[in-house]
Scaffold this motif. Structure first.
Motif, PDB file in Angstrom:
ATOM      1  N   ILE A  80       0.839  -1.204   0.000  1.00 47.38           N
ATOM      2  CA  ILE A  80       0.000   0.000   0.000  1.00 47.38           C
ATOM      3  C   ILE A  80       0.871   1.249   0.000  1.00 47.38           C
ATOM      4  O   ILE A  80       0.630   2.209  -0.743  1.00 47.38           O
ATOM      5  CB  ILE A  80      -0.950  -0.006   1.216  1.00 47.38           C
ATOM      6  N   ASN A 103       0.957   4.013  -2.961  1.00 45.16           N
ATOM      7  CA  ASN A 103       0.677   5.427  -2.689  1.00 45.16           C
ATOM      8  C   ASN A 103       1.822   6.316  -3.152  1.00 45.16           C
ATOM      9  O   ASN A 103       1.606   7.374  -3.749  1.00 45.16           O
ATOM     10  CB  ASN A 103       0.415   5.636  -1.195  1.00 45.16           C
ATOM     11  N   ASN A 120     -12.868   3.855  -6.624  1.00 40.10           N
ATOM     12  CA  ASN A 120     -12.546   3.314  -5.294  1.00 40.10           C
ATOM     13  C   ASN A 120     -12.032   4.418  -4.369  1.00 40.10           C
ATOM     14  O   ASN A 120     -10.998   4.274  -3.719  1.00 40.10           O
ATOM     15  CB  ASN A 120     -11.493   2.207  -5.424  1.00 40.10           C
ATOM     16  N   ASN A 143     -12.915   5.485  -1.530  1.00 40.98           N
ATOM     17  CA  ASN A 143     -12.773   5.142  -0.112  1.00 40.98           C
ATOM     18  C   ASN A 143     -11.401   4.566   0.203  1.00 40.98           C
ATOM     19  O   ASN A 143     -10.849   4.762   1.287  1.00 40.98           O
ATOM     20  CB  ASN A 143     -13.859   4.148   0.315  1.00 40.98           C
ATOM     21  N   GLU A 144     -10.846   3.857  -0.775  1.00 37.85           N
ATOM     22  CA  GLU A 144      -9.531   3.239  -0.591  1.00 37.85           C
ATOM     23  C   GLU A 144      -8.434   4.286  -0.403  1.00 37.85           C
ATOM     24  O   GLU A 144      -7.411   4.018   0.213  1.00 37.85           O
ATOM     25  CB  GLU A 144      -9.221   2.372  -1.820  1.00 37.85           C
ATOM     26  N   PHE A 145      -8.680   5.510  -0.936  1.00 40.12           N
ATOM     27  CA  PHE A 145      -7.655   6.559  -0.898  1.00 40.12           C
ATOM     28  C   PHE A 145      -8.082   7.743  -0.034  1.00 40.12           C
ATOM     29  O   PHE A 145      -7.462   8.799  -0.078  1.00 40.12           O
ATOM     30  CB  PHE A 145      -7.364   7.043  -2.322  1.00 40.12           C
TER      31      PHE A 145
END
Length: 441
Positions: A134, A138, A177, A179-181
Motif C-alpha cells: 500500500i 501510494n 474506489n 474510499n480506498e484513498f
C-alpha cells in the motif's frame, strides 16, 4: 574577510598558500592536492548534513546495516525508533510513503532471516507485506500523478509532447474506489487537478477549490501548485468570455500571499511569471494602489537576474493604465535584458498599445512588423492556443491601426463582429474599447 564574494585576486592559489604556509616556497602540485582533498571533504560534509537533517533516512540506513549484520539485540530496539522517525514525516506524504515502504521491506527482510525463531518457520508477515504494498502504491501514485499535473500545467503555455501510459486507467480506478484513498488526500488532490486541467468545468473547479480548506496531509508546495492550477482555470474562463472569474483570480492570489503559498519551499525567488500575473490581475480590476503596494513589498524577492525585466514590465503596464503612455514607453525601453519569450510578447503588446494611444504611427508600424517576424520564428516556444492569442492580437491591432489612419465603416464593423465572437485574443478588452471608440465617432 572576503566572504561572500571571494574576489579572485584575493583567493588565488598562491595567496591562499602564503596565508597557510607563510614563507614556504609555493608548490602548485601540492596546493592542487590540498584543494582536491578539501573539495572531497566538503562533499562528504554535505552528505552528513543531509543525513542529519533527515532522521528517517539515517535511521533506515542504520536499520539496513543492522539487518545485514544480523545484530538482533540492537536491531529489535531500532525498529521502534525508526518507525517513529518515519511516522514523523506523515505530513510530507510522498516522502512518507516511500520511507514507510522501505521500513516495511526491512521488517520483512528481518522476518525472513529470523524465521528459525518461529515455531512454524514462517518467513513473512501478512500485515507487513500488505502495508508495504500500500505504501509503495501510494508513493508511486503521488509521484506519477504529480508529474502528470506538471505536464498538463506546462501544456497551457508550451508546445510539449508526452505519453501518460496507463495513468488515465489508474485515475479511473481511483475514482471508482475513492474510499480506498480517503486517507491519502494528496492523491485525490492530484486527481482533482488532472480532471480540471483536462476537462475544464466549473464542477471540477469548485470541487478542487475545497482542498484549500484542508489543513493536514497537504504540503506548502502542493498548496502552491493547487493555487496555480485554480488560477489557470480562471484565465481559461476569461479567454472563454466568461465574466466574474477575474475577481475570483484576484482573491486566490490574495489568499496565496496571505498564507505564504506564493512560493514553493525550494524556490529561492518569487516566480518571474507569477509576479506580473498577480499585478496584471489587480490592474484589470482597478486595484492600482494595491499593485503599487504589492510591487514595493515583494520586488526584492525576485531573481536579481530578472528583477529589472519583471518590475519594468509591471511598472510600464501600470503607467499605461493610468494614461501615462510616454512614461510607460520610457520605462519599458529601459529594460536592459528580456530573457523570456513570454515577456518579449507582453512587453511588445504594451508598447504597441502605447504607440497607438499616442498616434505614433511610424513606431507602431515598425514594431508591428518586427513582432510578426518574431512570432513566425518562435512559434515552437508556445502552446497552440497561446500562440493563436498572440497572432490574433497582432492581426486585430494592425486592422485598428489601418482604420485609425483611414476609417472604413464596413471594415470596422467586421473587426467588432470578429472580436465579439473570438474571445481567445490577448488584450481583447483594449482592442474592443478602441474599436468602439471609432464606432462612436
Amino acid at each position: 574577510k572576503y566572504y561572500p564574494s571571494f574576489e579572485e585576486e584575493h583567493v588565488s592559489k598562491e595567496n591562499v598558500y602564503s596565508k597557510i604556509f607563510h614563507k614556504a616556497e609555493y608548490n602548485d602540485g601540492f596546493m592542487r592536492t590540498v584543494i582536491f582533498n578539501l573539495f572531497s571533504l566538503t562533499q562528504e560534509y554535505l552528505k552528513q548534513v543531509s543525513l542529519k537533517n533527515n532522521s528517517a533516512r539515517g535511521a533506515l540506513m542504520l536499520l539496513d546495516e543492522l539487518n545485514k549484520r544480523k545484530i538482533e539485540k540492537v536491531l529489535s530496539k531500532s525498529f521502534g525508533q525508526t518507525e517513529k522517525s518515519v511516522e514523523a514525516l506523515k505530513d510530507n506524504s510522498g516522502e512518507y510513503y516511500y520511507y514507510k515502504h522501505v521500513f516495511e521491506t526491512l521488517k520483512q527482510n528481518h522476518a525472513n532471516w529470523n524465521r528459525f525463531r518461529n515455531k512454524n518457520l514462517k518467513d513473512f508477515t501478512n500485515e507487513v507485506i500488505s502495508s508495504g504494498n500500500i505504501s509503495l502504491s501510494n508513493y508511486f501514485l503521488i509521484k506519477t500523478l504529480s508529474n502528470y499535473v506538471l505536464l498538463l500545467t506546462k501544456e497551457e503555455n508550451l508546445n510539449i509532447q508526452y505519453n501518460t501510459g496507463f495513468l488515465d486507467d489508474a485515475i479511473d480506478y481511483i475514482l471508482k474506489n475513492e474510499n480506498e484513498f480517503s486517507g491519502v488526500p494528496v492523491i485525490m488532490l492530484y486527481v482533482g487537478e488532472i480532471l480540471l486541467l483536462k476537462h475544464k468545468t466549473d464542477n471540477y473547479y469548485y470541487r478542487l477549490k475545497e482542498f484549500l480548506n484542508i489543513k493536514e496531509g497537504i504540503t506548502v508546495d502542493q498548496m502552491y501548485s493547487l493555487h496555480n492550477i485554480l488560477q489557470t482555470y480562471c484565465v481559461y474562463k476569461g479567454y472563454s468570455g466568461v465574466t466574474g472569474f477575474l475577481r475570483e483570480r484576484f482573491e486566490l492570489y490574495s489568499q496565496a500571499l496571505e498564507n505564504n503559498f506564493y512560493k514553493g519551499t525550494e524556490d529561492l525567488y518569487f516566480d518571474d511569471v507569477l509576479f506580473p500575473n498577480i499585478a496584471q490581475t489587480a490592474i484589470k480590476l482597478g486595484e492600482l494602489d494595491w499593485v503599487e503596494s504589492f510591487i514595493r513589498k515583494y520586488k526584492d524577492e525576485l531573481s536579481p537576474d530578472n528583477k529589472d525585466m519583471v518590475v519594468g514590465y509591471v511598472t510600464g503596464r501600470l503607467l499605461f493604465v493610468k494614461g501615462e503612455f510616454e512614461k510607460a514607453l520610457k520605462t519599458l525601453s529601459a529594460i536592459k535584458s528580456i530573457r523570456h519569450h513570454q515577456f518579449k510578447v507582453i512587453i511588445r503588446n504594451v508598447m504597441l498599445m502605447s504607440y497607438y494611444e499616442l498616434s505614433w504611427y511610424d513606431q507602431a508600424e515598425n514594431l508591428h512588423a518586427s513582432y510578426r517576424q518574431y512570432l513566425a520564428k518562435n512559434e515552437k516556444y508556445f502552446s497552440a492556443q497561446r500562440f493563436q492569442r498572440q497572432v490574433d492580437f497582432v492581426k486585430y491591432y494592425a486592422a485598428l491601426l489601418r482604420l485609425k489612419l483611414k476609417p472604413n465603416e464596413n471594415e470596422l464593423t467586421k473587426v467588432i463582429v470578429e472580436l465579439n465572437k473570438n474571445t481567445n485574443v490577448l488584450e481583447r478588452d483594449w482592442l474592443m474599447a478602441k474599436a468602439k471608440e471609432m464606432e462612436d465617432r
